[in-house]
Motif scaffolding. Structure first.
Motif, PDB file in Angstrom:
ATOM      1  N   ARG A 120       0.840  -1.198   0.000  1.00 57.37           N
ATOM      2  CA  ARG A 120       0.000   0.000   0.000  1.00 57.37           C
ATOM      3  C   ARG A 120       0.869   1.240   0.000  1.00 57.37           C
ATOM      4  O   ARG A 120       1.767   1.377   0.820  1.00 57.37           O
ATOM      5  CB  ARG A 120      -0.870   0.047   1.244  1.00 57.37           C
ATOM      6  CG  ARG A 120      -1.990  -0.898   1.218  1.00 57.37           C
ATOM      7  CD  ARG A 120      -2.964  -0.594   2.334  1.00 57.37           C
ATOM      8  NE  ARG A 120      -3.840  -1.729   2.446  1.00 57.37           N
ATOM      9  CZ  ARG A 120      -4.248  -2.251   3.573  1.00 57.37           C
ATOM     10  NH1 ARG A 120      -3.875  -1.728   4.715  1.00 57.37           N
ATOM     11  NH2 ARG A 120      -5.039  -3.291   3.576  1.00 57.37           N
ATOM     12  N   PHE A 121       0.549   2.159  -0.891  1.00 57.21           N
ATOM     13  CA  PHE A 121       1.183   3.469  -0.912  1.00 57.21           C
ATOM     14  C   PHE A 121       0.556   4.287   0.207  1.00 57.21           C
ATOM     15  O   PHE A 121      -0.669   4.377   0.293  1.00 57.21           O
ATOM     16  CB  PHE A 121       0.934   4.141  -2.270  1.00 57.21           C
ATOM     17  CG  PHE A 121       1.622   5.455  -2.423  1.00 57.21           C
ATOM     18  CD1 PHE A 121       2.936   5.514  -2.861  1.00 57.21           C
ATOM     19  CD2 PHE A 121       0.963   6.641  -2.129  1.00 57.21           C
ATOM     20  CE1 PHE A 121       3.572   6.733  -3.003  1.00 57.21           C
ATOM     21  CE2 PHE A 121       1.593   7.861  -2.270  1.00 57.21           C
ATOM     22  CZ  PHE A 121       2.898   7.903  -2.711  1.00 57.21           C
ATOM     23  N   LEU A 172      10.465   8.226  -8.911  1.00 56.92           N
ATOM     24  CA  LEU A 172      11.047   6.904  -8.692  1.00 56.92           C
ATOM     25  C   LEU A 172      10.505   5.903  -9.703  1.00 56.92           C
ATOM     26  O   LEU A 172       9.369   6.024 -10.152  1.00 56.92           O
ATOM     27  CB  LEU A 172      10.702   6.405  -7.283  1.00 56.92           C
ATOM     28  CG  LEU A 172      11.115   7.278  -6.106  1.00 56.92           C
ATOM     29  CD1 LEU A 172      10.641   6.650  -4.794  1.00 56.92           C
ATOM     30  CD2 LEU A 172      12.619   7.480  -6.092  1.00 56.92           C
ATOM     31  N   ASP A 173      11.297   4.893 -10.013  1.00 60.96           N
ATOM     32  CA  ASP A 173      10.835   3.795 -10.858  1.00 60.96           C
ATOM     33  C   ASP A 173       9.901   2.932 -10.010  1.00 60.96           C
ATOM     34  O   ASP A 173      10.338   2.263  -9.070  1.00 60.96           O
ATOM     35  CB  ASP A 173      12.033   2.987 -11.351  1.00 60.96           C
ATOM     36  CG  ASP A 173      11.630   1.838 -12.249  1.00 60.96           C
ATOM     37  OD1 ASP A 173      10.745   1.036 -11.856  1.00 60.96           O
ATOM     38  OD2 ASP A 173      12.214   1.713 -13.336  1.00 60.96           O
ATOM     39  N   ARG A 174       8.635   2.962 -10.336  1.00 62.13           N
ATOM     40  CA  ARG A 174       7.628   2.275  -9.526  1.00 62.13           C
ATOM     41  C   ARG A 174       7.915   0.784  -9.395  1.00 62.13           C
ATOM     42  O   ARG A 174       7.904   0.230  -8.288  1.00 62.13           O
ATOM     43  CB  ARG A 174       6.245   2.508 -10.129  1.00 62.13           C
ATOM     44  CG  ARG A 174       5.133   1.872  -9.330  1.00 62.13           C
ATOM     45  CD  ARG A 174       3.792   2.166  -9.971  1.00 62.13           C
ATOM     46  NE  ARG A 174       2.733   1.526  -9.212  1.00 62.13           N
ATOM     47  CZ  ARG A 174       1.495   1.919  -9.204  1.00 62.13           C
ATOM     48  NH1 ARG A 174       1.126   2.961  -9.928  1.00 62.13           N
ATOM     49  NH2 ARG A 174       0.596   1.285  -8.513  1.00 62.13           N
ATOM     50  N   GLU A 175       8.143   0.108 -10.522  1.00 64.75           N
ATOM     51  CA  GLU A 175       8.364  -1.337 -10.480  1.00 64.75           C
ATOM     52  C   GLU A 175       9.594  -1.703  -9.659  1.00 64.75           C
ATOM     53  O   GLU A 175       9.549  -2.625  -8.842  1.00 64.75           O
ATOM     54  CB  GLU A 175       8.478  -1.894 -11.897  1.00 64.75           C
ATOM     55  CG  GLU A 175       7.147  -1.978 -12.605  1.00 64.75           C
ATOM     56  CD  GLU A 175       7.251  -2.685 -13.942  1.00 64.75           C
ATOM     57  OE1 GLU A 175       8.043  -3.643 -14.067  1.00 64.75           O
ATOM     58  OE2 GLU A 175       6.535  -2.278 -14.865  1.00 64.75           O
ATOM     59  N   THR A 210      11.873  -3.903  -4.701  1.00 59.75           N
ATOM     60  CA  THR A 210      12.814  -3.801  -3.588  1.00 59.75           C
ATOM     61  C   THR A 210      12.091  -3.956  -2.259  1.00 59.75           C
ATOM     62  O   THR A 210      12.511  -4.718  -1.389  1.00 59.75           O
ATOM     63  CB  THR A 210      13.558  -2.450  -3.620  1.00 59.75           C
ATOM     64  OG1 THR A 210      14.328  -2.388  -4.819  1.00 59.75           O
ATOM     65  CG2 THR A 210      14.468  -2.278  -2.417  1.00 59.75           C
ATOM     66  N   VAL A 211      10.993  -3.244  -2.092  1.00 59.68           N
ATOM     67  CA  VAL A 211      10.221  -3.310  -0.848  1.00 59.68           C
ATOM     68  C   VAL A 211       9.653  -4.716  -0.655  1.00 59.68           C
ATOM     69  O   VAL A 211       9.765  -5.307   0.427  1.00 59.68           O
ATOM     70  CB  VAL A 211       9.096  -2.253  -0.827  1.00 59.68           C
ATOM     71  CG1 VAL A 211       8.168  -2.461   0.349  1.00 59.68           C
ATOM     72  CG2 VAL A 211       9.691  -0.850  -0.810  1.00 59.68           C
ATOM     73  N   SER A 212       9.071  -5.284  -1.700  1.00 60.34           N
ATOM     74  CA  SER A 212       8.446  -6.591  -1.612  1.00 60.34           C
ATOM     75  C   SER A 212       9.429  -7.691  -1.241  1.00 60.34           C
ATOM     76  O   SER A 212       9.113  -8.578  -0.449  1.00 60.34           O
ATOM     77  CB  SER A 212       7.783  -6.930  -2.952  1.00 60.34           C
ATOM     78  OG  SER A 212       7.177  -8.189  -2.898  1.00 60.34           O
ATOM     79  N   SER A 213      10.634  -7.619  -1.776  1.00 56.74           N
ATOM     80  CA  SER A 213      11.609  -8.678  -1.537  1.00 56.74           C
ATOM     81  C   SER A 213      12.400  -8.500  -0.241  1.00 56.74           C
ATOM     82  O   SER A 213      13.019  -9.440   0.229  1.00 56.74           O
ATOM     83  CB  SER A 213      12.581  -8.785  -2.715  1.00 56.74           C
ATOM     84  OG  SER A 213      13.372  -7.621  -2.808  1.00 56.74           O
TER      85      SER A 213
END
Length: 115
Positions: free
Chosen positions: A40-41, A71-74, A79-82
């Motif tokens: 979530r943003f 920022l590059d969204r993907e 990065t956050v997800s992993s």
């Protein structure tokens, strides 16, 4: 991915340095909250926000737009997800704006979570 307010920092508060010195502006913290099923943003709205902000949804959308233009969204979400744990909110920085939507400055960056 929309969000509302989430505190920053280890103690859940934003320091005075996180707020704009320029009169007529407000500084909003930006982050990604890792939930069990989604990212979530989130936008931290300061408690002493300028009264000129009439539409909270509009300025949050503006902050989200500025974030993903910067920022590059993907890459950021990957990065956050992993690297972040469920329940964690990862700070991306701040966006300082005037109530009309003009961005004065930002401190946005992809988080370094490899530590």
């Amino acid at each position: 991915m929309t969000g509302h307010s989430t505190p920053g920092g280890d103690d859940g508060r934003w320091s005075d340095e996180d707020r704009a010195e320029d009169a007529g502006t407000d500084t909003f913290g930006v982050g990604i909250h890792v939930a069990a099923e989604e990212l979530r943003f989130v936008v931290h709205v300061p408690s002493d926000i300028d009264s000129g902000w009439a539409d909270p949804e509009a300025f949050q959308r503006r902050i989200e737009t500025v974030t993903w233009e910067t920022l590059d969204r993907e890459a950021t979400l990957a990065t956050v997800s992993s690297s972040a744990s469920t329940g964690e909110t990862v700070t991306l920085g701040t966006v300082t704006m005037r109530p009309g939507g003009d961005v004065v400055s930002h401190t946005l960056s992809v988080p370094d979570l490899d530590d």
